[in-house]
Design a protein around this motif. Structure first.
Motif, mmCIF file in Angstrom:
data_model
loop_
_atom_site.group_PDB
_atom_site.id
_atom_site.type_symbol
_atom_site.label_atom_id
_atom_site.label_comp_id
_atom_site.label_asym_id
_atom_site.label_seq_id
_atom_site.Cartn_x
_atom_site.Cartn_y
_atom_site.Cartn_z
ATOM 1 N N GLY A 130 0.765 -1.238 0.000
ATOM 2 C CA GLY A 130 0.000 0.000 0.000
ATOM 3 C C GLY A 130 0.796 1.288 0.000
ATOM 4 N N HIS A 131 2.094 1.229 -0.352
ATOM 5 C CA HIS A 131 2.905 2.439 -0.369
ATOM 6 C C HIS A 131 3.154 2.896 -1.804
ATOM 7 C CE1 HIS A 131 3.714 2.513 3.882
ATOM 8 N NE2 HIS A 131 4.188 1.276 3.870
ATOM 9 N N GLU A 132 2.869 4.170 -2.046
ATOM 10 C CA GLU A 132 3.200 4.775 -3.340
ATOM 11 C C GLU A 132 4.696 5.050 -3.364
ATOM 12 O OE1 GLU A 132 1.919 8.712 -5.995
ATOM 13 O OE2 GLU A 132 0.958 8.302 -4.053
ATOM 14 N N VAL A 133 5.348 4.705 -4.475
ATOM 15 C CA VAL A 133 6.780 4.943 -4.603
ATOM 16 C C VAL A 133 7.029 5.643 -5.930
ATOM 17 C CG1 VAL A 133 7.229 2.649 -5.568
ATOM 18 C CG2 VAL A 133 9.077 3.885 -4.438
ATOM 19 N N VAL A 134 7.927 6.631 -5.907
ATOM 20 C CA VAL A 134 8.169 7.485 -7.080
ATOM 21 C C VAL A 134 9.660 7.536 -7.375
ATOM 22 C CG1 VAL A 134 8.043 9.864 -7.959
ATOM 23 C CG2 VAL A 134 6.116 8.897 -6.680
ATOM 24 N N TYR A 135 9.982 7.411 -8.653
ATOM 25 C CA TYR A 135 11.379 7.533 -9.099
ATOM 26 C C TYR A 135 11.709 9.003 -9.329
ATOM 27 C CZ TYR A 135 15.621 6.714 -11.874
ATOM 28 O OH TYR A 135 16.919 6.709 -12.342
ATOM 29 N N GLY A 136 12.771 9.490 -8.680
ATOM 30 C CA GLY A 136 13.188 10.877 -8.866
ATOM 31 C C GLY A 136 14.334 11.000 -9.841
ATOM 32 N N ASP A 137 15.478 10.463 -9.465
ATOM 33 C CA ASP A 137 16.625 10.367 -10.365
ATOM 34 C C ASP A 137 17.442 9.155 -9.927
ATOM 35 O OD1 ASP A 137 18.208 11.143 -8.164
ATOM 36 O OD2 ASP A 137 18.412 13.210 -8.849
ATOM 37 N N ALA A 138 18.624 8.977 -10.515
ATOM 38 C CA ALA A 138 19.386 7.757 -10.265
ATOM 39 C C ALA A 138 19.688 7.537 -8.789
ATOM 40 C CB ALA A 138 20.686 7.794 -11.066
ATOM 41 N N ALA A 139 19.869 8.612 -8.031
ATOM 42 C CA ALA A 139 20.243 8.487 -6.632
ATOM 43 C C ALA A 139 19.084 8.705 -5.667
ATOM 44 C CB ALA A 139 21.359 9.483 -6.303
ATOM 45 N N TRP B 9 14.872 8.361 -4.779
ATOM 46 C CA TRP B 9 13.505 7.912 -4.952
ATOM 47 C C TRP B 9 12.677 8.432 -3.770
ATOM 48 C CZ3 TRP B 9 14.932 1.993 -5.349
ATOM 49 C CH2 TRP B 9 15.812 1.801 -6.418
ATOM 50 N N PHE B 10 11.361 8.163 -3.821
ATOM 51 C CA PHE B 10 10.488 8.655 -2.761
ATOM 52 C C PHE B 10 9.430 7.612 -2.414
ATOM 53 C CE2 PHE B 10 11.974 12.195 -5.341
ATOM 54 C CZ PHE B 10 12.535 13.026 -4.382
ATOM 55 N N ILE B 11 9.049 7.571 -1.146
ATOM 56 C CA ILE B 11 7.988 6.685 -0.688
ATOM 57 C C ILE B 11 6.974 7.487 0.127
ATOM 58 C CG2 ILE B 11 9.413 6.001 1.298
ATOM 59 C CD1 ILE B 11 7.855 3.405 1.466
ATOM 60 N N ARG B 12 5.697 7.248 -0.149
ATOM 61 C CA ARG B 12 4.645 7.852 0.665
ATOM 62 C C ARG B 12 4.255 6.858 1.756
ATOM 63 N NH1 ARG B 12 -1.584 9.466 -1.053
ATOM 64 N NH2 ARG B 12 -2.283 9.730 1.104
ATOM 65 N N ALA B 13 4.293 7.318 2.994
ATOM 66 C CA ALA B 13 3.948 6.459 4.128
ATOM 67 C C ALA B 13 3.292 7.331 5.194
ATOM 68 C CB ALA B 13 5.195 5.762 4.671
ATOM 69 N N ASP B 14 2.001 7.562 5.047
ATOM 70 C CA ASP B 14 1.286 8.465 5.954
ATOM 71 C C ASP B 14 1.354 7.990 7.403
ATOM 72 O OD1 ASP B 14 0.683 9.674 3.586
ATOM 73 O OD2 ASP B 14 -1.455 9.192 3.604
ATOM 74 N N ALA B 15 1.284 6.679 7.613
ATOM 75 C CA ALA B 15 1.284 6.138 8.974
ATOM 76 C C ALA B 15 2.652 6.275 9.650
ATOM 77 C CB ALA B 15 0.858 4.668 8.949
#
Length: 345
Positions: A138-147, A149-155
């Motif tokens: 249930g976690h959204e994950v986003v690619y930013g650049d080679a080094a 990334w991002f994860i959404r974790a409201d809890a």
């Protein structure tokens, strides 16, 4: 008032080595600015086990990032996402870095993530491999650049994390996340580590003498509602999350270009960070002297010529921060001989 703040992380060497290093250091412009300058604030001591380095705390405060209730890394994730072209969905986001963790005698150590040398193709392959492990819980994950990334974790809002620079080269047990989501993060981290263990990409990297990508580092938790209020009309030499905090120019122009500007500006000279984290003090000397020749000497000349009303130095070490302010008039105080003594603070 036309003034320039110059932030130099790790300009303060470790106390046990400082006298020997400064005895050898040839930095006449810095010595002049320090000797003729006025101490702008008492020396600030920082907890050596803080989850961010002194210069990172300073930048977070100056750019108006929300200050956590307990010691944690700067809340930089959403600003960094926007700087990389992403509009984060509402919620709480963290920065993720692909990382290399190695085994020391009796503990695990994080390698400086800036030295991983991970290219875009490799990073995207690892991201594609790990992403299903995030989304299936249930976690959204986003690619930013080679080094990055991002994860959404409201809890996990309130999870106390450490910047990779603060943890670099140290026993990671001390710097691992603590608080809401701590166990969930460790489980996810372990699953990704197992997923990447058999990646052919890592075998190829080892054959080329590169470090394997065998883990991830999480930090920078921030809510999308958090606003950033820059204190500067222009910022130079900013990169990564610091660049994300400023809408000002991010490039590193020549000293003459900076002197030609107006308003309150910030110059970040971070060339000492890599060698200080690696404890390469011979290289630290070389880079300090190079900074003095290429940056501080021409900026000192500009101060003499009236391009600035004041040049403010913010110098940090692993656990200290020193601030001085030098005006054009103060340079006439010939009875104060040039000295690097304030670096011993």
């Amino acid at each position: 008032m036309n003034q320039l703040d110059i932030l130099i992380p790790f300009a303060l060497p470790p106390a046990e080595m400082a006298r020997d290093l400064l005895r050898q250091c040839q930095a006449p412009a810095l010595a002049m600015l320090l000797a003729r300058g006025k101490t702008a604030a008492p020396t600030q001591s920082h907890d050596p086990f803080s989850r961010a380095l002194p210069h990172e705390h300073w930048l977070a405060r100056r750019f108006g990032l929300p200050q956590p209730a307990q010691d944690s890394s700067p809340a930089a994730a959403t600003a960094l996402m926007r700087s990389l072209g992403h509009a984060p969905s509402a919620g709480h986001w963290f920065v993720l870095h692909p990382a290399h963790i190695h085994v020391a005698r009796d503990h695990l150590v994080l390698t400086d993530v800036g030295q991983l040398q991970l290219d875009e193709a490799q990073s995207k392959k690892l991201f594609a491999s790990a992403a299903p492990l995030f989304t299936e819980i249930g976690h959204e994950v986003v690619y930013g650049d080679a080094a990055t990334w991002f994860i959404r974790a409201d809890a996990w809002a309130g999870l106390r994390t450490s910047t990779p620079s603060a943890a670099s080269g140290r026993n990671i047990d001390i710097w691992m996340p603590e608080g809401p989501g701590e166990l969930a993060w460790r489980k996810l981290q372990n699953e990704v580590q197992m997923q990447w263990f058999s990646e052919s990409l890592n075998e190829e990297r080892e054959m080329r003498g590169l470090k394997t990508v065998n883990s991830m580092w999480i930090w920078g938790g921030a809510d999308t509602s958090a606003a950033v209020a820059s204190a500067y009309a222009a910022g130079y030499g900013l990169n990564g999350w610091t660049q994300a905090l400023s809408s000002a120019p991010a490039s590193l122009p020549g000293a003459a270009d900076i002197a030609a500007g107006n308003g309150h500006r910030l110059l970040l000279l971070d060339q000492l960070v890599e060698v200080a984290l690696a404890q390469e003090w011979g290289l630290w000397l070389q880079r300090m002297e190079s900074l003095d020749r290429e940056w501080l000497a021409p900026l000192l000349a500009s101060l003499r010529d009236g391009a600035f009303d004041a040049v403010n130095l913010i110098l940090t070490g692993a656990d200290k921060l020193v601030q001085t302010s030098t005006t054009r008039g103060a340079l006439r105080k010939f009875w104060h001989p040039p000295s690097l003594g304030k670096l011993l603070s």
